[in-house]
Design an enzyme around this catalytic site. Structure first.
Site, PDB file in Angstrom:
ATOM      1  N   ASN A   9      -7.737   0.785   0.431  1.00 53.25           N
ATOM      2  CA  ASN A   9      -7.214  -0.106  -0.136  1.00 53.25           C
ATOM      3  C   ASN A   9      -7.475  -1.610  -0.293  1.00 53.25           C
ATOM      4  O   ASN A   9      -7.311  -2.073   0.905  1.00 53.25           O
ATOM      5  CB  ASN A   9      -5.436   0.137  -0.225  1.00 53.25           C
ATOM      6  CG  ASN A   9      -4.656  -1.016  -0.706  1.00 53.25           C
ATOM      7  OD1 ASN A   9      -5.009  -1.485  -1.892  1.00 53.25           O
ATOM      8  ND2 ASN A   9      -3.429  -1.066  -0.322  1.00 53.25           N
ATOM      9  N   LYS A  11      -6.853  -4.238  -1.702  1.00 47.45           N
ATOM     10  CA  LYS A  11      -5.867  -5.259  -2.034  1.00 47.45           C
ATOM     11  C   LYS A  11      -6.493  -6.421  -2.845  1.00 47.45           C
ATOM     12  O   LYS A  11      -7.386  -6.359  -3.540  1.00 47.45           O
ATOM     13  CB  LYS A  11      -5.062  -5.660  -0.594  1.00 47.45           C
ATOM     14  CG  LYS A  11      -4.396  -4.711   0.174  1.00 47.45           C
ATOM     15  CD  LYS A  11      -3.756  -4.873   1.449  1.00 47.45           C
ATOM     16  CE  LYS A  11      -3.580  -3.805   2.320  1.00 47.45           C
ATOM     17  NZ  LYS A  11      -2.338  -4.142   3.326  1.00 47.45           N
ATOM     18  N   HIS A  98       3.406   0.911  -3.041  1.00 47.13           N
ATOM     19  CA  HIS A  98       2.752   0.397  -1.783  1.00 47.13           C
ATOM     20  C   HIS A  98       4.077  -0.706  -1.184  1.00 47.13           C
ATOM     21  O   HIS A  98       4.480  -1.274  -1.962  1.00 47.13           O
ATOM     22  CB  HIS A  98       1.676  -0.213  -1.940  1.00 47.13           C
ATOM     23  CG  HIS A  98       0.955  -0.866  -0.605  1.00 47.13           C
ATOM     24  ND1 HIS A  98       1.320  -2.057   0.185  1.00 47.13           N
ATOM     25  CD2 HIS A  98      -0.030  -0.221   0.086  1.00 47.13           C
ATOM     26  CE1 HIS A  98       0.822  -2.206   1.166  1.00 47.13           C
ATOM     27  NE2 HIS A  98      -0.414  -1.145   1.312  1.00 47.13           N
ATOM     28  N   GLU A 100       3.768  -3.507  -0.255  1.00 48.31           N
ATOM     29  CA  GLU A 100       3.622  -4.826  -0.688  1.00 48.31           C
ATOM     30  C   GLU A 100       4.289  -5.113  -1.966  1.00 48.31           C
ATOM     31  O   GLU A 100       4.840  -6.128  -2.506  1.00 48.31           O
ATOM     32  CB  GLU A 100       2.143  -5.218  -0.502  1.00 48.31           C
ATOM     33  CG  GLU A 100       1.790  -5.502   0.933  1.00 48.31           C
ATOM     34  CD  GLU A 100       0.405  -5.317   1.104  1.00 48.31           C
ATOM     35  OE1 GLU A 100      -0.594  -5.297   0.294  1.00 48.31           O
ATOM     36  OE2 GLU A 100       0.091  -5.268   2.372  1.00 48.31           O
ATOM     37  N   GLU A 170       3.273   5.274   5.364  1.00 46.81           N
ATOM     38  CA  GLU A 170       2.714   4.021   5.645  1.00 46.81           C
ATOM     39  C   GLU A 170       4.146   3.220   6.371  1.00 46.81           C
ATOM     40  O   GLU A 170       4.814   2.798   5.682  1.00 46.81           O
ATOM     41  CB  GLU A 170       2.224   3.313   4.583  1.00 46.81           C
ATOM     42  CG  GLU A 170       1.106   3.593   3.938  1.00 46.81           C
ATOM     43  CD  GLU A 170       0.111   2.620   3.405  1.00 46.81           C
ATOM     44  OE1 GLU A 170      -0.899   2.695   3.934  1.00 46.81           O
ATOM     45  OE2 GLU A 170       0.733   1.862   2.543  1.00 46.81           O
ATOM     46  N   GLY A 176      -1.094  -3.799   8.217  1.00 45.01           N
ATOM     47  CA  GLY A 176      -1.696  -5.247   8.485  1.00 45.01           C
ATOM     48  C   GLY A 176      -1.477  -5.693   9.881  1.00 45.01           C
ATOM     49  O   GLY A 176      -1.650  -6.971   9.919  1.00 45.01           O
ATOM     50  N   SER A 216      -2.959   0.100   9.757  1.00 44.20           N
ATOM     51  CA  SER A 216      -3.794  -0.029  11.054  1.00 44.20           C
ATOM     52  C   SER A 216      -4.458   1.169  11.293  1.00 44.20           C
ATOM     53  O   SER A 216      -4.946   0.973  12.599  1.00 44.20           O
ATOM     54  CB  SER A 216      -3.109  -0.730  11.982  1.00 44.20           C
ATOM     55  OG  SER A 216      -2.404  -2.204  11.658  1.00 44.20           O
TER      56      SER A 216
END
Ligand code: PEP
Length: 254
Positions: A9, A11, A98, A100, A170, A176, A216
């Site tokens: 991904n 992003k 996701h 985010e 996730e 991240g 991560s």
């Protein structure tokens, strides 16, 4: 058996030149160094989908995913992208939910259920992301949160439709941050997700569902994560932007 997958991904990173170079390096290195049967998925930003499709289309192992889609089929939604458009430029997958998107764009399970429906209608396989925040984990709500996201977002589907999904667990506190769940902690949640799928759709569908871990993942952590019984691969953010790291993660299946 569940298909093994490593999905990158990207992003909102890279430009056309660096994207093209990254794809070309990953294709060459993977072809030279990896003989296994894992699928590799690239998820670039919308402007690069056509270009990446052109680069990967003659390589069976590689697949294209978008990072999002709109929940309506088409119409007056300036700035949005429809499932049919993604399909027409070569996407076979789309990331939905996701963290985010949930956090910054306030996408909730009801909306995500609609996005999953429109993706399936257009022949796209959703990579449906679920996962708890640190606060939720510390409050002992990990399993509850994941169950809710899974059932409200995806359990309205028939068994046949659900079989098109990839689930990505996730934990939000790992995305991240450089902090990864331990393989044992991740396995515990993956096993519980598979159990929920079995309870709803039966053993065969649950065993055939790919459940990715994301958060991560790095070349040195991937082998132990991917060795867990219920972890079928990874959704990779930061490390998917470096060809050497991404290919080493693919090779972690060996
Ligand atoms: C992600 O964004 O899905 C992700 C897992 O990111 P990272 O690998 O950078 O934690």
């Amino acid at each position: 058996m569940a298909q093994k997958i490593v999905a990158g991904n990207w992003k909102m990173n890279l430009d056309a030149t660096s994207a093209q170079q990254l794809i070309s390096e990953v294709i060459h290195m993977t072809n030279d160094e990896y003989q296994g049967d894992a699928q590799v998925i690239f998820s670039p930003s919308f402007p690069f989908l056509g270009m990446v499709n052109h680069q990967i289309k003659d390589h069976e192992r590689f697949h294209l995913s978008a990072q999002n889609l709109h929940q309506e089929e088409k119409g007056a939604y300036t700035g949005e992208v429809a499932g049919a458009m993604l399909k027409s430029v070569g996407c076979s997958y789309v990331i939905i939910g996701h963290s985010e998107r949930r956090q910054y764009f306030h996408e909730d399970n009801a909306l995500l259920a609609k996005k999953i429906d429109v993706a399936l209608t257009n022949g796209l396989k959703p990579i449906y992301c679920i996962g708890e925040t640190l606060e939720e984990r510390n409050a002992g709500k990990t399993l509850q949160v994941n169950e809710r996201q899974l059932s409200e977002g995806a359990f309205h589907l028939s068994g046949d439709a659900f079989s098109q999904l990839v689930i990505a667990y996730e934990p939000v506190w790992c995305i991240g941050t450089g902090v990864s769940a331990t393989p044992e902690d991740a396995q515990e949640v993956h096993a519980s997700i598979r159990q929920l799928i079995e309870d709803k759709y039966g053993k065969e569908i649950s065993l055939n569902t790919t459940i990715l871990y994301g958060g991560s993942v790095k070349p040195h952590t991937a082998p132990e994560l991917f060795a867990q019984k219920d972890i079928d691969g990874g959704l990779i953010g930061g490390a998917s932007l470096k060809s050497r790291d991404f290919v080493d993660i693919i090779k972690a299946f060996a």
